[in-house]
Design a protein around this motif. Sequence first.
Motif, mmCIF file in Angstrom:
data_model
loop_
_atom_site.group_PDB
_atom_site.id
_atom_site.type_symbol
_atom_site.label_atom_id
_atom_site.label_comp_id
_atom_site.label_asym_id
_atom_site.label_seq_id
_atom_site.Cartn_x
_atom_site.Cartn_y
_atom_site.Cartn_z
ATOM 1 N N ARG A 1 -4.765 0.697 -27.201
ATOM 2 C CA ARG A 1 -5.408 -0.560 -26.839
ATOM 3 C C ARG A 1 -5.273 -1.083 -25.547
ATOM 4 O O ARG A 1 -6.270 -1.629 -25.123
ATOM 5 C CB ARG A 1 -4.930 -1.761 -27.860
ATOM 6 N N GLN A 2 -4.272 -0.462 -24.776
ATOM 7 C CA GLN A 2 -4.236 -0.803 -23.490
ATOM 8 C C GLN A 2 -4.573 0.334 -22.653
ATOM 9 O O GLN A 2 -4.248 0.397 -21.396
ATOM 10 C CB GLN A 2 -2.758 -1.050 -23.050
ATOM 11 N N GLY A 3 -5.355 1.160 -22.984
ATOM 12 C CA GLY A 3 -5.777 2.425 -22.147
ATOM 13 C C GLY A 3 -6.519 1.988 -20.886
ATOM 14 O O GLY A 3 -6.094 2.852 -20.035
ATOM 15 N N ILE A 4 -7.349 1.407 -21.068
ATOM 16 C CA ILE A 4 -8.086 1.262 -19.625
ATOM 17 C C ILE A 4 -7.122 0.435 -18.588
ATOM 18 O O ILE A 4 -7.022 0.790 -17.532
ATOM 19 C CB ILE A 4 -9.144 0.196 -19.816
ATOM 20 N N ALA A 5 -6.222 -0.456 -19.053
ATOM 21 C CA ALA A 5 -5.453 -1.344 -18.189
ATOM 22 C C ALA A 5 -4.290 -0.453 -17.646
ATOM 23 O O ALA A 5 -4.021 -0.598 -16.557
ATOM 24 C CB ALA A 5 -4.858 -2.531 -18.901
ATOM 25 N N LEU A 6 -3.827 0.580 -18.518
ATOM 26 C CA LEU A 6 -2.934 1.378 -18.141
ATOM 27 C C LEU A 6 -3.531 2.527 -17.145
ATOM 28 O O LEU A 6 -2.502 2.753 -16.046
ATOM 29 C CB LEU A 6 -2.510 2.320 -19.348
ATOM 30 N N ALA A 7 -4.740 2.896 -17.243
ATOM 31 C CA ALA A 7 -5.340 3.665 -16.252
ATOM 32 C C ALA A 7 -5.532 2.994 -15.175
ATOM 33 O O ALA A 7 -5.163 3.640 -13.958
ATOM 34 C CB ALA A 7 -6.742 4.300 -16.858
ATOM 35 N N VAL A 8 -5.814 1.753 -14.926
ATOM 36 C CA VAL A 8 -6.096 1.074 -13.831
ATOM 37 C C VAL A 8 -4.510 0.837 -13.072
ATOM 38 O O VAL A 8 -4.424 1.109 -11.887
ATOM 39 C CB VAL A 8 -6.642 -0.133 -14.109
ATOM 40 N N GLU A 9 -3.742 0.166 -13.620
ATOM 41 C CA GLU A 9 -2.562 -0.066 -13.037
ATOM 42 C C GLU A 9 -1.593 1.117 -12.632
ATOM 43 O O GLU A 9 -1.076 1.223 -11.633
ATOM 44 C CB GLU A 9 -1.485 -0.789 -14.118
ATOM 45 N N HIS A 10 -1.847 2.184 -13.580
ATOM 46 C CA HIS A 10 -0.780 3.449 -13.238
ATOM 47 C C HIS A 10 -1.448 4.129 -12.001
ATOM 48 O O HIS A 10 -0.573 4.507 -10.880
ATOM 49 C CB HIS A 10 -0.875 4.309 -14.387
ATOM 50 N N TYR A 11 -2.760 4.199 -11.983
ATOM 51 C CA TYR A 11 -3.455 4.806 -10.702
ATOM 52 C C TYR A 11 -3.113 3.831 -9.482
ATOM 53 O O TYR A 11 -3.074 4.451 -8.596
ATOM 54 C CB TYR A 11 -4.947 5.105 -10.820
ATOM 55 N N ALA A 12 -3.350 2.484 -9.807
ATOM 56 C CA ALA A 12 -2.905 1.725 -8.262
ATOM 57 C C ALA A 12 -1.455 2.183 -7.833
ATOM 58 O O ALA A 12 -1.409 2.073 -6.509
ATOM 59 C CB ALA A 12 -3.226 0.276 -8.779
ATOM 60 N N LEU A 13 -0.655 2.198 -8.711
ATOM 61 C CA LEU A 13 1.050 2.506 -8.327
ATOM 62 C C LEU A 13 0.695 3.965 -7.614
ATOM 63 O O LEU A 13 1.388 4.134 -6.511
ATOM 64 C CB LEU A 13 1.800 2.657 -9.302
ATOM 65 N N LEU A 14 0.327 4.918 -8.504
ATOM 66 C CA LEU A 14 0.157 6.250 -7.819
ATOM 67 C C LEU A 14 -0.464 6.334 -6.384
ATOM 68 O O LEU A 14 0.071 7.084 -5.439
ATOM 69 C CB LEU A 14 -0.345 7.153 -8.901
ATOM 70 N N HIS A 15 -1.549 5.718 -6.455
ATOM 71 C CA HIS A 15 -2.178 5.680 -4.990
ATOM 72 C C HIS A 15 -1.306 5.002 -3.892
ATOM 73 O O HIS A 15 -1.185 5.784 -2.740
ATOM 74 C CB HIS A 15 -3.477 4.645 -5.005
ATOM 75 N N ARG A 16 -0.400 4.074 -4.158
ATOM 76 C CA ARG A 16 0.503 3.788 -3.019
ATOM 77 C C ARG A 16 1.670 4.689 -2.979
ATOM 78 O O ARG A 16 2.100 4.898 -1.766
ATOM 79 C CB ARG A 16 1.171 2.404 -3.481
ATOM 80 N N LEU A 17 2.077 5.263 -3.923
ATOM 81 C CA LEU A 17 3.380 6.080 -3.861
ATOM 82 C C LEU A 17 3.001 7.346 -2.965
ATOM 83 O O LEU A 17 4.047 7.731 -2.349
ATOM 84 C CB LEU A 17 3.667 6.632 -5.308
ATOM 85 N N TRP A 18 1.907 7.693 -2.886
ATOM 86 C CA TRP A 18 1.293 8.992 -2.177
ATOM 87 C C TRP A 18 1.242 8.491 -0.651
ATOM 88 O O TRP A 18 1.241 9.398 0.160
ATOM 89 C CB TRP A 18 0.216 9.448 -2.447
ATOM 90 N N ARG A 19 0.980 7.148 -0.452
ATOM 91 C CA ARG A 19 0.442 6.862 1.069
ATOM 92 C C ARG A 19 1.531 5.868 1.565
ATOM 93 O O ARG A 19 1.305 5.678 2.984
ATOM 94 C CB ARG A 19 -1.013 5.990 0.737
ATOM 95 N N GLU A 20 2.574 5.262 1.156
ATOM 96 C CA GLU A 20 3.584 4.536 1.533
ATOM 97 C C GLU A 20 5.054 5.098 1.389
ATOM 98 O O GLU A 20 5.191 5.408 0.246
ATOM 99 C CB GLU A 20 3.557 3.109 0.908
ATOM 100 N N ASP A 21 5.620 5.221 2.286
ATOM 101 C CA ASP A 21 6.956 5.949 2.438
ATOM 102 C C ASP A 21 7.976 4.963 1.519
ATOM 103 O O ASP A 21 8.798 5.729 0.755
ATOM 104 C CB ASP A 21 7.500 5.962 3.672
ATOM 105 N N VAL A 22 8.003 3.688 1.591
ATOM 106 C CA VAL A 22 8.700 2.826 0.635
ATOM 107 C C VAL A 22 7.590 1.708 -0.022
ATOM 108 O O VAL A 22 7.137 1.161 0.535
ATOM 109 C CB VAL A 22 9.612 1.998 1.647
ATOM 110 N N VAL A 23 7.888 1.972 -1.192
ATOM 111 C CA VAL A 23 7.321 1.055 -2.226
ATOM 112 C C VAL A 23 7.959 -0.104 -3.098
ATOM 113 O O VAL A 23 9.094 0.273 -3.530
ATOM 114 C CB VAL A 23 6.654 1.790 -3.082
ATOM 115 N N ASP A 24 7.787 -1.373 -2.771
ATOM 116 C CA ASP A 24 8.029 -2.313 -3.920
ATOM 117 C C ASP A 24 6.975 -2.573 -4.822
ATOM 118 O O ASP A 24 5.808 -2.929 -4.044
ATOM 119 C CB ASP A 24 8.488 -3.541 -3.026
#
Length: 360
Positions: free
Chosen positions: A127-150
């Motif tokens: 039931r959280q499918g869309i929210a998961l897709a949005v939040e997980h990708y927002a994190l993935l996008h940062r993990l590949w572009r920022e050396d240190v992530v909070d």
Amino acid sequence: MQFGVFTVGDVTTDPTNGRTPSEHERIKAMVAIALKAEEVGLDVFATGEHHNPPFVPSSPTTMLGHIAARTENLVLSTSTTLITTNDPVKIAEDYAMLQHLADGRVDLMMGRGNTGPVYPWFGQDIRQGIALAVEHYALLHRLWREDVVDWQGSFRTPLQGFTATPRPLDGTPPFVWHGSIRSPEIAEQAAYYGDGFFHNNIFWPQEHTRRMVELYRERYAHYGHGTPEQAIVGLGGQVFMRHNSQDAVREFRPYFDNAPVYGHGPSLEEFTEQTPLTVGSPQQVIERTLGFREAVGDYQRQLFLMDHAGLPLKTVLEQLDILGEEVVPVLRKEFERLRPAGVPATAPPHPALTRKEASA
């Protein structure tokens, strides 16, 4: 324009002889298909991700890493990577590692998947499918572009001072497609980030595909990434070919009629009329595929599903010969001739591939 094949990795009984391949045979067949794709000059091989029978590709990076070691030019992709049930930290690290091993020949397609039970198996709620897709990708996008992530969100534990390793090759993350059949939220997500949008239109009428792609193009321009025509679009398709169209229909019919995904429903003729499935001669496939451009505009990637419904490997390899020798060369020429100036021919390649091409 890139052309390739994608597989869902189904283990399906051949209706013409009652034989069911083993999981081992099916996995080896997928590798053989990838190698054949490179041999006949295709650009892309993509594998799905499934964690339930009758499918075998539960570990795409393992398979693609093996294929990377046996190929030189093939772009290795997914169709899709489950952004909802995979940890984005693991996606970041797995695909960066694959990117290094393949010298940049990697991109991937994010998707939610279409199997409900997978969510609780991996600790999530469908039931959280869309929210998961949005939040997980927002994190993935940062993990590949920022050396240190909070980071802190709703679906996983917080990160403090975290660095995903290895870092993307040459500091350039893999190109990402967002795959969706029916969710405008995913088209919006792709547009927001300036990523690619892949509509796997194998079961849907052309009008639906056109509307989804138009939405993505409009929002891509809205977010300032370029004109609507410059948005990066990919399409799926299904074909079965013989030089005589009647032979193609006769041979493919038992596979269609008994396929788990569409058997025992509309007739083959109804399905080919209403969806992009094309069963016939190479020329019919060429004409039908060029027709996709009329519906969605110039686009950058066309992937075909060819190894499903229990078709034996020998037949699939024959199909790839026809695709690579008779269909794709004509499509390349026609798509290039029709493409307006300023519209990209492909998704942005990794810098390592650009350097390789320049030195060739």
